[in-house]
Design an enzyme around this catalytic site. Structure first.
Site, PDB file in Angstrom:
ATOM      1  N   CYS A 138       0.729  -0.975   0.040  1.00  0.00           N
ATOM      2  CA  CYS A 138       0.158   0.015   0.045  1.00  0.00           C
ATOM      3  C   CYS A 138       1.024   1.274  -0.230  1.00  0.00           C
ATOM      4  CB  CYS A 138      -0.938   0.180   1.046  1.00  0.00           C
ATOM      5  SG  CYS A 138      -2.259   1.096   1.048  1.00  0.00           S
TER       6      CYS A 138
ATOM      7  N   HIS B 223      -3.957  -4.969  -0.268  1.00  0.00           N
ATOM      8  CA  HIS B 223      -3.545  -5.667   1.189  1.00  0.00           C
ATOM      9  C   HIS B 223      -3.445  -7.072   1.052  1.00  0.00           C
ATOM     10  CE1 HIS B 223      -3.174  -1.822   3.248  1.00  0.00           C
ATOM     11  NE2 HIS B 223      -4.093  -1.425   2.598  1.00  0.00           N
TER      12      HIS B 223
ATOM     13  N   GLU C   5      -2.683  -9.136   3.218  1.00  0.00           N
ATOM     14  CA  GLU C   5      -2.887  -9.622   4.552  1.00  0.00           C
ATOM     15  C   GLU C   5      -4.638  -9.622   4.937  1.00  0.00           C
ATOM     16  OE1 GLU C   5      -2.042  -6.672   3.853  1.00  0.00           O
ATOM     17  OE2 GLU C   5      -2.517  -5.167   5.175  1.00  0.00           O
TER      18      GLU C   5
END
Lengths: 197, 251
Positions: free
Chosen positions: A77, A175, A177
């Protein structure tokens, strides 16, 4: 394997730590050059505003360390955006690893882009076993245009770089994650990359 | 292509889910973490946790919950309910929340939106607005819609965008609980007049209502609670239906 997440006080890094825990890896948070230089893998996270994040990096002198790293580095990001030449956000000079300038989305689209968008034209080993047009979660107002280092693209009003790669440096705008199983797979792929000496 | 988001909302009291939840597959349907994991596996794009507890320990209990959710769930989630300071937001984001939602506290102190977005970035600040029609005009309401104000919904929405909100969660109190569909006219007006994403809330009863919220209401995301908790609608079925209607969804 020693995974170090660069901790320079920029945003939510717990989520990345937890994502590695879910694949059985304990990642270390650090802002110390020695620890980061020693790591097998370095994660460069970032959420928030570019110029203040860059200031924090400078205050710990990490801005001069990161471009010299030889092990695989993954910017996520804002981390990816700071690895570019510059960002229009706060007129920020970046680390200059990727040869592209980050600019703001036009108001022809809603800003920030929030949600799941597709990644296509996948060109990195980061995307091994990831299907073309897989969905990833993104939250951002600024983007890196297409360039020679584009490793994946997404479309939001226009095509832009949702991933970049140059040598051992990888950057993703999305992202991983927070991007369900496919995102987890990308983190696993990052751990599996060969280390070039 | 950016997809429209489907967001189940979990009401939390003292760290547990409230409202009856009808999930036989769960060992403990009151455990928000188990429910969140199940939703994530079944196609939810995001989750919202709304804390409605009113105890002294609520901050700590909520922070603990956020930590457990962040450890176990691999999709983004928002936390709301009683958040009124920079410290509250800092704690919740550090525990792993992706976004926070603020409501009454920013009506009382609009400057808080500026402070929060400057410190944490617009992308993690959701402003929730509860409104209902009073004499034909949409007025903002506080305390879960119980306390009316004289503030116009559309003026307030524009103000929160200018102050740095990243997203608006609009709940129509006229529609909430009716299962009669979302407030599509007001939604479309918000979505057209503003340039940040709008999450529709209040009124979901069937899959057609979601189609309408996206096509007529031009919403970017739709939130619902009971239709998902009571399995009246399965998220994957809903998304198949939306896709048939030409709405981009993650499947």
């Amino acid at each position: 394997m020693n995974i170090t997440i660069i901790d320079y006080g920029a945003g939510n890094i717990q989520s990345i730590k937890f994502a590695f825990e879910r694949i059985g890896i304990t990642a270390v948070l650090s802002d110390e050059a020695e620890t980061i230089l020693r790591a097998d893998r370095v994660i460069f996270p970032g959420v928030g505003e570019a110029s203040s994040a860059m200031q924090k990096l400078k205050s710990t002198k990490l801005d001069s360390i990161i471009p010299t790293l030889k092990q695989p580095v993954l910017g996520i990001c804002l981390g990816m955006q700071l690895m570019c030449k510059s960002s229009e956000e706060g007129n920020t000079k970046g680390l200059g690893i990727f040869d592209v300038d980050v600019v703001k989305f036009s108001n022809q689209v809603k800003v920030p882009q929030i949600g799941w968008n597709q990644i296509t034209d996948l060109k990195s080993r980061l995307f091994q076993d990831i299907a073309e047009n897989e969905y990833m979660y993104l939250v951002h107002s600024f983007y890196a245009p297409l360039c020679n280092e584009t490793a994946a693209l997404s479309n939001y009003g226009l095509d832009y770089s949702s991933a970049l790669q140059k040598d051992n440096f990888y950057g993703v705008q999305f992202h991983p994650e927070k991007s369900s199983k496919a995102g987890q797979r990308i983190l696993e792929n990052f751990l599996k990359l060969d280390v070039k000496s | 292509m950016l997809t429209k988001r489907i967001i189940p909302c979990l009401d939390i009291k003292n760290g547990r889910t409230v409202k009856g939840v009808n999930f036989v597959a769960l060992r403990d349907a009151g455990n928000p973490v188990e429910l969140a994991k199940l939703y994530a596996e079944n196609g939810a794009d995001e989750l919202v946790f709304l804390d409605i507890s009113a105890t002294e320990e609520r901050r700590k209990t909520l922070a603990d919950l956020v930590l457990r959710v962040a450890k176990n769930v691999n999709i983004p989630f928002t936390v709301g309910g009683g958040i009124s300071s920079i410290e509250d937001v800092d704690t919740l984001l550090k525990c792993g929340a992706d976004k926070v939602s603020v409501n009454s506290s920013v009506v009382k102190n609009p400057q808080l939106i500026n402070s929060l977005s400057a410190k944490f970035g617009s992308q993690c600040i959701v402003v929730a607005i509860d409104a209902k029609q009073v004499n034909g005009k949409w007025k903002v309401h506080l305390v879960g819609g119980k306390v009316p104000t004289d503030i116009d919904l559309f003026e307030w929405a524009k103000e929160v965008e200018l102050r740095g909100a990243g997203e608006i969660l609009f709940t129509s109190m006229d529609n909430d609980g009716t299962k009669d569909g979302f407030a599509n006219e007001a939604l479309a007006k918000l979505s057209t007049e503003l340039n940040i994403p709008i999450i529709a809330s209040g009124g979901a009863g069937n899959t057609q209502h979601f189609t309408d919220a996206f096509l007529k209401g031009k919403a970017d995301a739709a939130l619902a609670a009971s239709v998902f908790h009571f399995k009246e609608i399965e998220i994957n079925d809903l998304k198949e239906e939306l896709k048939k209607n030409g709405i981009p969804v993650r499947l």
